[in-house]
Design an enzyme around this catalytic site. Structure first.
Site, short mmCIF file in Angstrom:
data_model
loop_
_atom_site.label_atom_id
_atom_site.label_comp_id
_atom_site.label_asym_id
_atom_site.label_seq_id
_atom_site.Cartn_x
_atom_site.Cartn_y
_atom_site.Cartn_z
N HIS A 153 -10.72 32.99 3.64
CA HIS A 153 -10.69 31.80 4.49
C HIS A 153 -9.51 31.84 5.45
CE1 HIS A 153 -13.39 30.18 1.38
NE2 HIS A 153 -13.77 29.30 2.29
N LYS A 157 -6.37 26.81 4.89
CA LYS A 157 -7.07 26.26 3.73
C LYS A 157 -6.10 26.13 2.57
CE LYS A 157 -11.08 26.78 0.73
NZ LYS A 157 -11.51 25.37 0.82
P1 NAD Z 1 -8.12 19.40 7.99
O1 NAD Z 1 -6.74 19.46 7.41
O2 NAD Z 1 -8.34 19.94 9.36
O3 NAD Z 1 -8.63 17.88 8.00
C1 NAD Z 1 -8.36 16.96 6.98
C2 NAD Z 1 -8.13 15.61 7.64
O4 NAD Z 1 -7.97 14.62 6.62
C3 NAD Z 1 -6.82 15.58 8.49
O5 NAD Z 1 -7.10 15.08 9.79
C4 NAD Z 1 -5.91 14.67 7.70
O6 NAD Z 1 -5.03 13.91 8.54
C5 NAD Z 1 -6.92 13.76 6.99
N1 NAD Z 1 -6.35 13.12 5.81
C6 NAD Z 1 -5.68 13.70 4.79
N2 NAD Z 1 -5.31 12.76 3.89
C7 NAD Z 1 -5.77 11.58 4.35
C8 NAD Z 1 -5.70 10.25 3.87
N3 NAD Z 1 -5.06 9.95 2.73
N4 NAD Z 1 -6.29 9.27 4.60
C9 NAD Z 1 -6.92 9.56 5.75
N5 NAD Z 1 -7.01 10.81 6.27
C10 NAD Z 1 -6.45 11.79 5.58
O7 NAD Z 1 -9.08 20.11 6.92
P2 NAD Z 1 -10.58 20.66 7.12
O8 NAD Z 1 -10.56 22.11 7.44
O9 NAD Z 1 -11.33 19.73 8.01
O10 NAD Z 1 -11.12 20.55 5.62
C11 NAD Z 1 -11.19 19.32 4.95
C12 NAD Z 1 -11.79 19.53 3.56
O11 NAD Z 1 -13.15 19.96 3.69
C13 NAD Z 1 -11.10 20.62 2.71
O12 NAD Z 1 -11.10 20.19 1.36
C14 NAD Z 1 -12.03 21.83 2.86
O13 NAD Z 1 -11.95 22.71 1.77
C15 NAD Z 1 -13.37 21.14 2.91
N6 NAD Z 1 -14.47 21.89 3.54
C16 NAD Z 1 -15.69 21.76 2.94
C17 NAD Z 1 -16.81 22.32 3.52
C18 NAD Z 1 -18.16 22.08 2.88
O14 NAD Z 1 -19.18 22.65 3.33
N7 NAD Z 1 -18.24 21.23 1.86
C19 NAD Z 1 -16.70 23.05 4.71
C20 NAD Z 1 -15.43 23.18 5.29
C21 NAD Z 1 -14.32 22.57 4.71
#
Ligand code: NAD
Length: 245
Positions: A153, A157
């Site tokens: 990744h 991540k």
């Molecule tokens: P990222 O860090 O770009 O985005 C996360 C967002 O959440 C940020 O904007 C952050 O400010 C916000 N955030 C964090 N804590 C918060 C809170 N307490 N209140 C409000 N907002 C809050 O991360 P990302 O790459 O978008 O990934 C997010 C999650 O999704 C990770 O856990 C990742 O592993 C997962 N993911 C899952 C899939 C899937 O298919 N299920 C695909 C990609 C990523």
């Protein structure tokens, strides 16, 4: 019209999901929650015209104002752990992509869904290709029991191993034997999983690559459409696709 809120709206996945929801004729994006870019118009964050929808930090307040049917969560495991009970107790269906839930936590959420009769979706990988990788790997392990998983990744991540890799080994081992997982975090990568099966004088590799975050969008939109009628917790794309509409 399905009323949809996005939590983590300013994040990498959240922005992609907001764009996708805005493009659906049967969905209306009614709320955007994030602790980053709070107070900004969502349009400015997405690089579109102004949408008249501000990013806010307080989930509960936003739930009361926006009254969504479904809330999509792509945040952090710490945030999602707090958000899910708030959503369930407010009668909003969670569609969660955030990874890192333990089997114990999932069991507790499943029990809460059963108790309330209101379902939820928590799927660590929404891509169709990743689901097929798991299916093909389950077929292969019957003939090649020696295998190891590599997950690669982007370096931002936070969790390692990935939720997808953990789920994959769980479904392959049936809890009976340990399958090693190797994690790689490097710039240039998006989300990649491979299973290497070793045999006598041969090696079989099954690999899936998510080249961009778009690969998750069809699965997420399907989950959003199915969520309102769910009565229990769904934790895999396979299970989601099997549900009759
Ligand atoms: P990222 O860090 O770009 O985005 C996360 C967002 O959440 C940020 O904007 C952050 O400010 C916000 N955030 C964090 N804590 C918060 C809170 N307490 N209140 C409000 N907002 C809050 O991360 P990302 O790459 O978008 O990934 C997010 C999650 O999704 C990770 O856990 C990742 O592993 C997962 N993911 C899952 C899939 C899937 O298919 N299920 C695909 C990609 C990523």
């Amino acid at each position: 019209m399905l009323r949809v809120m996005v939590i983590g709206a300013a994040g990498k996945m959240g922005r992609e999901v907001c764009r996708a929801v805005l493009g659906q004729e049967d969905m209306s994006l009614v709320g955007a929650v994030d602790r980053k870019d709070a107070g900004q118009d969502l349009g400015a964050v997405l690089g579109t015209e102004a949408l008249g929808l501000a990013i806010v930090t307080d989930l509960e307040e936003e739930l009361h104002r926006a009254a969504p049917d479904v809330a999509i969560d792509f945040t952090t495991i710490q945030a999602a752990r707090k958000n899910i009970p708030v959503l369930i107790s407010n009668g909003v269906r969670p569609v969660v992509g955030t990874t890192g839930f333990t089997p114990d936590e999932l069991a507790k959420i499943a029990a809460e869904c059963d108790r309330t009769g209101r379902g939820a979706v928590i799927i660590p990988n929404f891509s169709l290709g990743a689901m097929l990788l798991a299916r093909f790997a389950r077929e292969t392990i019957r003939h090649f029991p020696a295998c190891e998983v590599v997950e690669l990744h982007h370096q931002q991540k936070r969790d390692a191993p990935s939720g997808t890799a953990l789920r994959l080994v769980e479904s392959l081992s049936g809890g009976s034997h340990e399958i090693p997982i190797h994690s790689v975090r490097l710039p240039g990568l998006v989300a990649h999983h491979e299973v290497l099966f070793g045999g006598s004088g041969e090696l079989l590799t099954i690999r899936h690559d998510s080249m961009s975050r778009e690969s998750f969008i069809p699965g997420i939109l399907l989950a959003v459409r199915r969520a309102p009628s769910l009565r229990h917790l769904v934790t895999s794309m396979e299970a989601l696709l099997e549900i009759e509409q």
